[in-house]
Scaffold this motif. Structure first.
Motif, PDB file in Angstrom:
ATOM      1  N   LEU A 127      68.118  66.638  33.171  1.00 22.86           N
ATOM      2  CA  LEU A 127      66.749  66.415  32.718  1.00 22.86           C
ATOM      3  C   LEU A 127      65.935  67.685  32.886  1.00 22.86           C
ATOM      4  O   LEU A 127      66.173  68.451  33.820  1.00 22.86           O
ATOM      5  CB  LEU A 127      66.062  65.340  33.581  1.00 22.86           C
ATOM      6  CG  LEU A 127      66.739  63.998  33.778  1.00 22.86           C
ATOM      7  CD1 LEU A 127      66.169  63.303  35.010  1.00 22.86           C
ATOM      8  CD2 LEU A 127      66.529  63.146  32.536  1.00 22.86           C
ATOM      9  N   VAL A 128      64.952  67.878  32.010  1.00 19.74           N
ATOM     10  CA  VAL A 128      63.966  68.944  32.206  1.00 19.74           C
ATOM     11  C   VAL A 128      62.706  68.285  32.761  1.00 19.74           C
ATOM     12  O   VAL A 128      62.209  67.325  32.182  1.00 19.74           O
ATOM     13  CB  VAL A 128      63.649  69.656  30.878  1.00 19.74           C
ATOM     14  CG1 VAL A 128      62.454  70.585  31.035  1.00 19.74           C
ATOM     15  CG2 VAL A 128      64.873  70.428  30.387  1.00 19.74           C
ATOM     16  N   ILE A 129      62.231  68.768  33.897  1.00 22.70           N
ATOM     17  CA  ILE A 129      61.008  68.199  34.488  1.00 22.70           C
ATOM     18  C   ILE A 129      60.084  69.332  34.936  1.00 22.70           C
ATOM     19  O   ILE A 129      60.523  70.466  35.117  1.00 22.70           O
ATOM     20  CB  ILE A 129      61.305  67.283  35.708  1.00 22.70           C
ATOM     21  CG1 ILE A 129      61.926  68.085  36.859  1.00 22.70           C
ATOM     22  CG2 ILE A 129      62.182  66.103  35.325  1.00 22.70           C
ATOM     23  CD1 ILE A 129      61.876  67.360  38.204  1.00 22.70           C
ATOM     24  N   ASN A 130      58.825  68.991  35.140  1.00 28.42           N
ATOM     25  CA  ASN A 130      57.883  69.901  35.789  1.00 28.42           C
ATOM     26  C   ASN A 130      57.505  69.303  37.127  1.00 28.42           C
ATOM     27  O   ASN A 130      57.440  68.079  37.269  1.00 28.42           O
ATOM     28  CB  ASN A 130      56.610  70.067  34.954  1.00 28.42           C
ATOM     29  CG  ASN A 130      56.859  70.842  33.676  1.00 28.42           C
ATOM     30  OD1 ASN A 130      57.577  71.836  33.674  1.00 28.42           O
ATOM     31  ND2 ASN A 130      56.270  70.377  32.588  1.00 28.42           N
ATOM     32  N   THR A 131      57.231  70.160  38.111  1.00 28.87           N
ATOM     33  CA  THR A 131      56.650  69.677  39.359  1.00 28.87           C
ATOM     34  C   THR A 131      55.351  70.445  39.602  1.00 28.87           C
ATOM     35  O   THR A 131      55.219  71.601  39.219  1.00 28.87           O
ATOM     36  CB  THR A 131      57.588  69.847  40.568  1.00 28.87           C
ATOM     37  OG1 THR A 131      57.908  71.238  40.735  1.00 28.87           O
ATOM     38  CG2 THR A 131      58.857  69.033  40.407  1.00 28.87           C
ATOM     39  N   VAL A 132      54.418  69.759  40.257  1.00 26.27           N
ATOM     40  CA  VAL A 132      53.084  70.307  40.499  1.00 26.27           C
ATOM     41  C   VAL A 132      53.069  71.087  41.812  1.00 26.27           C
ATOM     42  O   VAL A 132      53.737  70.701  42.776  1.00 26.27           O
ATOM     43  CB  VAL A 132      52.075  69.142  40.591  1.00 26.27           C
ATOM     44  CG1 VAL A 132      50.688  69.648  40.920  1.00 26.27           C
ATOM     45  CG2 VAL A 132      52.044  68.375  39.279  1.00 26.27           C
ATOM     46  N   ASN A 133      52.307  72.166  41.839  1.00 27.14           N
ATOM     47  CA  ASN A 133      52.154  72.973  43.060  1.00 27.14           C
ATOM     48  C   ASN A 133      53.515  73.363  43.625  1.00 27.14           C
ATOM     49  O   ASN A 133      54.295  73.984  42.931  1.00 27.14           O
ATOM     50  CB  ASN A 133      51.277  72.236  44.080  1.00 27.14           C
ATOM     51  CG  ASN A 133      49.877  72.019  43.513  1.00 27.14           C
ATOM     52  OD1 ASN A 133      49.369  72.875  42.796  1.00 27.14           O
ATOM     53  ND2 ASN A 133      49.273  70.889  43.795  1.00 27.14           N
ATOM     54  N   GLN A 134      53.829  72.974  44.880  1.00 26.95           N
ATOM     55  CA  GLN A 134      55.139  73.331  45.436  1.00 26.95           C
ATOM     56  C   GLN A 134      56.019  72.103  45.646  1.00 26.95           C
ATOM     57  O   GLN A 134      56.948  72.116  46.452  1.00 26.95           O
ATOM     58  CB  GLN A 134      54.971  74.117  46.756  1.00 26.95           C
ATOM     59  CG  GLN A 134      54.329  75.485  46.580  1.00 26.95           C
ATOM     60  CD  GLN A 134      55.162  76.437  45.710  1.00 26.95           C
ATOM     61  OE1 GLN A 134      56.286  76.153  45.310  1.00 26.95           O
ATOM     62  NE2 GLN A 134      54.594  77.599  45.417  1.00 26.95           N
ATOM     63  N   GLU A 135      55.713  71.038  44.921  1.00 26.48           N
ATOM     64  CA  GLU A 135      56.568  69.840  44.969  1.00 26.48           C
ATOM     65  C   GLU A 135      57.982  70.246  44.534  1.00 26.48           C
ATOM     66  O   GLU A 135      58.163  70.981  43.577  1.00 26.48           O
ATOM     67  CB  GLU A 135      56.005  68.795  44.001  1.00 26.48           C
ATOM     68  CG  GLU A 135      56.785  67.518  43.935  1.00 26.48           C
ATOM     69  CD  GLU A 135      56.256  66.440  44.875  1.00 26.48           C
ATOM     70  OE1 GLU A 135      55.273  66.697  45.599  1.00 26.48           O
ATOM     71  OE2 GLU A 135      56.839  65.341  44.877  1.00 26.48           O
ATOM     72  N   SER A 136      58.969  69.749  45.261  1.00 25.03           N
ATOM     73  CA  SER A 136      60.354  70.126  44.982  1.00 25.03           C
ATOM     74  C   SER A 136      61.155  68.917  44.510  1.00 25.03           C
ATOM     75  O   SER A 136      60.967  67.818  45.025  1.00 25.03           O
ATOM     76  CB  SER A 136      60.976  70.683  46.267  1.00 25.03           C
ATOM     77  OG  SER A 136      62.252  71.163  46.004  1.00 25.03           O
ATOM     78  N   PRO A 137      62.056  69.113  43.537  1.00 21.76           N
ATOM     79  CA  PRO A 137      62.845  67.975  43.038  1.00 21.76           C
ATOM     80  C   PRO A 137      63.674  67.307  44.131  1.00 21.76           C
ATOM     81  O   PRO A 137      63.995  66.134  44.014  1.00 21.76           O
ATOM     82  CB  PRO A 137      63.785  68.609  41.999  1.00 21.76           C
ATOM     83  CG  PRO A 137      63.225  69.929  41.700  1.00 21.76           C
ATOM     84  CD  PRO A 137      62.390  70.364  42.848  1.00 21.76           C
TER      85      PRO A 137
END
Ligand code: MN3
Length: 204
Positions: A146-156
């Motif tokens: 999957l391609v995702i974005n995370t906000v700030n320094q949120e990590s998958p």
């Protein structure tokens, strides 16, 4: 106690020129990343029981971290982890790693149809993302990509996803060279992706 440390980079600050410039690399690594490491060590100072845990362990068990420092671990631990990961998927331009190979290209084709489709989806995701954060290629529990974005320094890894590839979208990652031209930075960055490392991440 300084448990968490900056990693050694396997290439020089100027190794990613002209795509990522020397000064940006130097400041990004020795100021921005270093600050995440220092802040993480600082907030763990009074939490002896957490000091032996790796940054991955801290992030994966974020819900069990005392509430008073949970956001700090998310931001500074996430910042440390995301940058560790980012440096490793970068490499100087090399003629033998221009594109993904082997199992990785198979997985990309199976999930996105083609490498070009994947690249376009990732690029659009990175360009249209608002504010500071990251774009990732991740695998879920069933190895679906999957391609995702995370906000700030949120990590998958907080979300239980396995990261394969990432792009830092904070302005500190590109502003000196590209100013407000994030699309140019994203386009240039594809030239310095370490596809061998991305394939290793798939098989982790
Ligand atoms: Mn950064």
């Amino acid at each position: 106690m300084a448990k968490h440390e900056l990693p050694k980079l396997s290439y020089a600050f100027n190794a990613l020129e002209p795509f990522i410039d020397t000064q940006t690399m130097e400041i990004h690594y020795s100021k921005h990343h270093a600050t995440y490491v220092a802040k993480l060590n600082e907030i763990l100072e009074n939490y002896k029981e957490l000091q032996d845990k790796t940054v991955e362990e801290l992030l994966k068990s974020l819900n069990y971290i005392p509430e008073s420092i949970r956001n700090g671990v998310r931001n500074f631990g996430g910042g440390h982890y995301n940058h560790l990961f980012f440096w490793e998927i970068l490499a100087p331009v090399s003629n033998d790693v221009i594109l993904p190979t082997g199992e990785l290209v198979e997985a990309i084709n199976n999930n996105f149809g083609s490498f070009e489709t994947f690249k376009k989806q990732f690029t659009v995701s990175a360009i249209t993302f608002f504010g500071s954060g990251w774009t990732w290629l991740v695998a879920d529990k069933n190895q679906k990509l999957l391609v995702i974005n995370t906000v700030n320094q949120e990590s998958p890894i907080i979300l239980g996803l396995k990261p394969l590839l990432t792009l830092d979208l904070w302005e500190h990652a590109y502003y000196l060279k590209y100013q407000n031209r994030r699309p140019e930075y994203v386009e240039a960055w594809w030239n310095v992706v370490n596809w061998k490392k991305v394939e290793e991440n798939l098989n982790k």
